[in-house]
Motif scaffolding. Structure first.
Motif, PDB file in Angstrom:
ATOM      1  N   GLU A 111       0.818  -1.208   0.000  1.00  0.00           N
ATOM      2  CA  GLU A 111       0.000   0.000   0.000  1.00  0.00           C
ATOM      3  C   GLU A 111       0.854   1.261   0.000  1.00  0.00           C
ATOM      4  O   GLU A 111       0.387   2.331  -0.408  1.00  0.00           O
ATOM      5  CB  GLU A 111      -0.907   0.012   1.239  1.00  0.00           C
ATOM      6  CG  GLU A 111      -1.848  -1.169   1.329  1.00  0.00           C
ATOM      7  CD  GLU A 111      -2.506  -1.292   2.692  1.00  0.00           C
ATOM      8  OE1 GLU A 111      -3.572  -1.934   2.762  1.00  0.00           O
ATOM      9  OE2 GLU A 111      -1.963  -0.755   3.674  1.00  0.00           O
ATOM     10  N   ALA A 112       2.104   1.137   0.469  1.00  0.00           N
ATOM     11  CA  ALA A 112       2.953   2.316   0.632  1.00  0.00           C
ATOM     12  C   ALA A 112       3.765   2.654  -0.599  1.00  0.00           C
ATOM     13  O   ALA A 112       4.212   3.784  -0.768  1.00  0.00           O
ATOM     14  CB  ALA A 112       3.902   2.092   1.813  1.00  0.00           C
ATOM     15  N   ALA A 113       3.970   1.670  -1.480  1.00  0.00           N
ATOM     16  CA  ALA A 113       4.934   1.819  -2.570  1.00  0.00           C
ATOM     17  C   ALA A 113       4.401   2.674  -3.721  1.00  0.00           C
ATOM     18  O   ALA A 113       3.196   2.838  -3.918  1.00  0.00           O
ATOM     19  CB  ALA A 113       5.334   0.453  -3.100  1.00  0.00           C
ATOM     20  N   THR A 114       5.343   3.195  -4.479  1.00  0.00           N
ATOM     21  CA  THR A 114       5.018   3.943  -5.685  1.00  0.00           C
ATOM     22  C   THR A 114       4.487   3.015  -6.767  1.00  0.00           C
ATOM     23  O   THR A 114       4.745   1.807  -6.748  1.00  0.00           O
ATOM     24  CB  THR A 114       6.267   4.670  -6.214  1.00  0.00           C
ATOM     25  OG1 THR A 114       5.935   5.404  -7.388  1.00  0.00           O
ATOM     26  CG2 THR A 114       7.368   3.679  -6.566  1.00  0.00           C
ATOM     27  N   SER A 115       3.762   3.581  -7.720  1.00  0.00           N
ATOM     28  CA  SER A 115       3.294   2.802  -8.869  1.00  0.00           C
ATOM     29  C   SER A 115       4.094   3.140 -10.129  1.00  0.00           C
ATOM     30  O   SER A 115       3.751   2.709 -11.227  1.00  0.00           O
ATOM     31  CB  SER A 115       1.803   3.080  -9.115  1.00  0.00           C
ATOM     32  OG  SER A 115       1.595   4.469  -9.327  1.00  0.00           O
ATOM     33  N   SER A 116       5.165   3.896  -9.960  1.00  0.00           N
ATOM     34  CA  SER A 116       5.983   4.297 -11.107  1.00  0.00           C
ATOM     35  C   SER A 116       6.617   3.087 -11.785  1.00  0.00           C
ATOM     36  O   SER A 116       7.134   2.188 -11.106  1.00  0.00           O
ATOM     37  CB  SER A 116       7.085   5.257 -10.652  1.00  0.00           C
ATOM     38  OG  SER A 116       8.003   5.491 -11.708  1.00  0.00           O
ATOM     39  N   PRO A 117       6.614   3.058 -13.120  1.00  0.00           N
ATOM     40  CA  PRO A 117       7.228   1.929 -13.836  1.00  0.00           C
ATOM     41  C   PRO A 117       8.740   2.086 -14.033  1.00  0.00           C
ATOM     42  O   PRO A 117       9.358   1.261 -14.695  1.00  0.00           O
ATOM     43  CB  PRO A 117       6.508   1.958 -15.184  1.00  0.00           C
ATOM     44  CG  PRO A 117       6.198   3.407 -15.411  1.00  0.00           C
ATOM     45  CD  PRO A 117       5.910   3.979 -14.050  1.00  0.00           C
ATOM     46  N   TYR A 118       9.335   3.135 -13.458  1.00  0.00           N
ATOM     47  CA  TYR A 118      10.743   3.413 -13.738  1.00  0.00           C
ATOM     48  C   TYR A 118      11.669   3.117 -12.558  1.00  0.00           C
ATOM     49  O   TYR A 118      12.831   3.530 -12.561  1.00  0.00           O
ATOM     50  CB  TYR A 118      10.904   4.881 -14.156  1.00  0.00           C
ATOM     51  CG  TYR A 118      10.090   5.227 -15.383  1.00  0.00           C
ATOM     52  CD1 TYR A 118      10.454   4.718 -16.631  1.00  0.00           C
ATOM     53  CD2 TYR A 118       8.955   6.024 -15.282  1.00  0.00           C
ATOM     54  CE1 TYR A 118       9.698   5.021 -17.755  1.00  0.00           C
ATOM     55  CE2 TYR A 118       8.196   6.325 -16.403  1.00  0.00           C
ATOM     56  CZ  TYR A 118       8.573   5.818 -17.637  1.00  0.00           C
ATOM     57  OH  TYR A 118       7.822   6.109 -18.756  1.00  0.00           O
ATOM     58  N   VAL A 119      11.154   2.410 -11.562  1.00  0.00           N
ATOM     59  CA  VAL A 119      11.981   2.109 -10.392  1.00  0.00           C
ATOM     60  C   VAL A 119      13.125   1.178 -10.776  1.00  0.00           C
ATOM     61  O   VAL A 119      14.222   1.256 -10.221  1.00  0.00           O
ATOM     62  CB  VAL A 119      11.133   1.502  -9.261  1.00  0.00           C
ATOM     63  CG1 VAL A 119      12.002   1.246  -8.032  1.00  0.00           C
ATOM     64  CG2 VAL A 119       9.978   2.426  -8.903  1.00  0.00           C
ATOM     65  N   GLY A 120      12.887   0.291 -11.736  1.00  0.00           N
ATOM     66  CA  GLY A 120      13.945  -0.613 -12.182  1.00  0.00           C
ATOM     67  C   GLY A 120      15.146   0.138 -12.719  1.00  0.00           C
ATOM     68  O   GLY A 120      16.301  -0.239 -12.461  1.00  0.00           O
ATOM     69  N   LEU A 121      14.899   1.211 -13.450  1.00  0.00           N
ATOM     70  CA  LEU A 121      15.990   2.033 -13.969  1.00  0.00           C
ATOM     71  C   LEU A 121      16.736   2.708 -12.821  1.00  0.00           C
ATOM     72  O   LEU A 121      17.969   2.790 -12.820  1.00  0.00           O
ATOM     73  CB  LEU A 121      15.428   3.088 -14.928  1.00  0.00           C
ATOM     74  CG  LEU A 121      16.437   4.075 -15.527  1.00  0.00           C
ATOM     75  CD1 LEU A 121      17.520   3.330 -16.314  1.00  0.00           C
ATOM     76  CD2 LEU A 121      15.722   5.094 -16.414  1.00  0.00           C
ATOM     77  N   MET A 122      15.988   3.188 -11.826  1.00  0.00           N
ATOM     78  CA  MET A 122      16.612   3.793 -10.650  1.00  0.00           C
ATOM     79  C   MET A 122      17.505   2.788  -9.933  1.00  0.00           C
ATOM     80  O   MET A 122      18.591   3.125  -9.447  1.00  0.00           O
ATOM     81  CB  MET A 122      15.537   4.309  -9.683  1.00  0.00           C
ATOM     82  CG  MET A 122      14.823   5.562 -10.133  1.00  0.00           C
ATOM     83  SD  MET A 122      13.540   6.047  -8.949  1.00  0.00           S
ATOM     84  CE  MET A 122      14.512   6.295  -7.466  1.00  0.00           C
ATOM     85  N   LEU A 123      17.042   1.550  -9.862  1.00  0.00           N
ATOM     86  CA  LEU A 123      17.823   0.496  -9.206  1.00  0.00           C
ATOM     87  C   LEU A 123      19.186   0.329  -9.882  1.00  0.00           C
ATOM     88  O   LEU A 123      20.223   0.255  -9.210  1.00  0.00           O
ATOM     89  CB  LEU A 123      17.046  -0.825  -9.243  1.00  0.00           C
ATOM     90  CG  LEU A 123      17.758  -2.064  -8.713  1.00  0.00           C
ATOM     91  CD1 LEU A 123      18.110  -1.910  -7.241  1.00  0.00           C
ATOM     92  CD2 LEU A 123      16.894  -3.312  -8.936  1.00  0.00           C
ATOM     93  N   ILE A 124      19.191   0.313 -11.210  1.00  0.00           N
ATOM     94  CA  ILE A 124      20.446   0.163 -11.954  1.00  0.00           C
ATOM     95  C   ILE A 124      21.357   1.368 -11.727  1.00  0.00           C
ATOM     96  O   ILE A 124      22.571   1.219 -11.509  1.00  0.00           O
ATOM     97  CB  ILE A 124      20.154  -0.030 -13.455  1.00  0.00           C
ATOM     98  CG1 ILE A 124      19.395  -1.342 -13.680  1.00  0.00           C
ATOM     99  CG2 ILE A 124      21.442  -0.007 -14.264  1.00  0.00           C
ATOM    100  CD1 ILE A 124      18.881  -1.525 -15.088  1.00  0.00           C
ATOM    101  N   LEU A 125      20.789   2.573 -11.756  1.00  0.00           N
ATOM    102  CA  LEU A 125      21.583   3.784 -11.580  1.00  0.00           C
ATOM    103  C   LEU A 125      22.201   3.851 -10.179  1.00  0.00           C
ATOM    104  O   LEU A 125      23.385   4.179 -10.020  1.00  0.00           O
ATOM    105  CB  LEU A 125      20.715   5.020 -11.832  1.00  0.00           C
ATOM    106  CG  LEU A 125      20.241   5.222 -13.275  1.00  0.00           C
ATOM    107  CD1 LEU A 125      19.279   6.403 -13.364  1.00  0.00           C
ATOM    108  CD2 LEU A 125      21.431   5.437 -14.209  1.00  0.00           C
TER     109      LEU A 125
END
Length: 454
Positions: A394-408
């Motif tokens: 319930e707390a997390a973002t719904s953004s589809p770009y977190v995977g890219l952030m993880l790599i960066l």
């Protein structure tokens, strides 16, 4: 693929950041105390070896602080980016400790700068040592304030719930929640233990690589003594934490011990594995010890996982995290006490290769125990991000770009880790302690031998 599950990616990125940051946060809390103790002993004994220890430790500490600032900032950023719903609900409650944590860091940083710039500037050396105390206090208070936030996430208090929002917030009550005392004690004692163990490992390795000079012998004796002291305090803190969990988070303790059924005289389970039927096999059992650990009574009743809904039971892998954390803690105490006992008797050589290698292993094992402990603390609260009020999903973002952030961020942490190692090596490799001692205190060895006052 990385963009399909933002909740999983948010968990992975947060875990990555916390796992990397905790290394520098632990050193940031623990090393200032080691520096202050070394300088105080050096001044009191008029011994340049301890004064040089304080100088060199402070120099290395400056690098770890710089990296800790970057990773700490990343955590603050990720709280808002990855967990926006949590911040929307609890942001007004945890704002005060987060602000106070930043204030404590700036307080520490100011006095750390003064400390660096005022070596040998005072006629009375105790004045310079006194400047180290605000650094120790600031580092410790940073840990205290951020730990109150974690405590609040485990035992939310200090507010009223109205229309799905927190109202009538009492930030002091939220900070001084039920979990805070045991968590703060545990965090501080283990940070000091780990910092001392890291310094033990470095010193023991240098003795293995070169020879046992007076400088290294004194450094090793001091740091091993501190490992023994803070190891015992950490064990005491762990006992308090277990009793806290038994009363306030019984599902977390039960998951850590694979305690499935509520019973009196519960056994303490070490290692083992679960078969297809969910039964524990291959374990080491200590009869009734879980009851004693939980309530100080071998016949007390310990609540089992059967009492909780299946979707509120923490992942059972926390059992291994808990076991490894505890075993490493006791191993550190054992190795430190063995060294100290050997050093008391002339017929033993406490600087033999076997002993030194055990001491070298103490450093990485202590840091590993910190990692196990923090991941147990976080995974053991699952599925809640705010226990009883909000789940992680319930707390997390719904953004589809977190995977890219993880790599960066992974790339950033790799670069920071390499820079830290390279910088520390260049800082000390071509400037050995013996050379620096002779340069700063050219008559120190002769004076010490003749008993002269320096």
């Amino acid at each position: 693929m990385l963009e399909q599950d933002p909740v999983l990616m948010s968990r992975l990125l947060t875990g990555l950041t916390l796992g990397f940051h905790i290394i520098f946060a632990t050193l940031g809390v623990g090393i200032p105390l080691m520096i202050s103790i070394a300088e105080f002993i050096g001044i009191r004994k008029k011994d340049p070896h301890y004064l040089l220890l304080a100088r060199r430790w402070a120099r290395g500490f400056s690098i770890t602080v710089a990296i800790g600032v970057v990773t700490g900032t990343a955590i603050g950023l990720q709280l808002s980016l990855l967990w926006p719903n949590f911040m929307r609900l609890a942001g007004n409650v945890i704002a005060l400790p987060l602000f106070m944590e930043v204030f404590a860091f700036f307080f520490e940083a100011i006095f750390l700068s003064i400390y660096f710039l005022t070596w040998d500037r005072f006629k009375n050396p105790y004045i310079h040592w006194l400047i180290s105390l605000p650094v120790v206090i600031g580092a410790g208070m940073s840990a205290v304030f951020i730990t109150t936030v974690n405590g609040f996430m485990n035992t939310p208090e200090g507010f009223a719930m109205e229309n799905g929002k927190f109202a009538a917030v009492n930030p002091i009550a939220a900070m001084l929640n039920t979990a805070t005392p045991t968590k703060v004690f545990h965090v501080l004692s283990t940070a000091y233990l780990t910092a001392a163990a890291i310094l033990v490992a470095i010193t023991a390795f240098m003795i293995l690589k070169k020879k046992a000079t007076d400088y290294h012998k004194k450094a090793l004796k001091l740091t091993v003594t501190l490992v023994a002291i803070f190891g015992i305090l950490s064990a005491l803190a762990g006992d308090f934490s277990a009793k806290f969990l038994a009363e306030h988070q019984p599902e977390k303790l039960a998951a850590a011990e694979w305690h499935f059924e509520t019973e009196e005289g519960a056994d303490l389970i070490l290692f083992g594995w679960l078969n297809e039927a969910g039964e524990v096999i291959g374990e080491i059992r200590f009869p009734k010890f879980l009851s004693f650990l939980a309530f100080g009574d071998f016949n007390s009743e310990v609540i089992g996982l059967e009492e909780f809904p299946e979707d509120e039971i923490p992942p059972l892998i926390v059992h291994y995290l808990f076991d490894f954390m505890v075993l490493i803690g006791f191993a550190l105490i054992g190795v430190a006490l063995l060294y100290l006992i050997m050093s008391r008797f002339k017929r033993f050589n406490e600087h033999n290769k076997g002993m030194l290698w055990l001491l070298v292993l103490s450093g990485p094992l202590a840091m590993l125990a910190i990692e196990f402990g923090w991941f147990y603390a976080e995974l053991g609260r699952q599925p809640w991000i705010l226990r009883g009020y909000m789940k992680v999903e319930e707390a997390a973002t719904s953004s589809p770009y977190v995977g890219l952030m993880l790599i960066l961020f992974l790339g950033l942490y790799i670069v920071l880790g390499i820079l830290c190692i390279v910088t520390l090596r260049k800082m000390f490799r071509n400037n050995p302690a013996e050379f620096e001692l002779e340069k700063k205190y050219p008559k120190s060895e002769k004076s010490l031998e003749e008993g002269e006052v320096l």
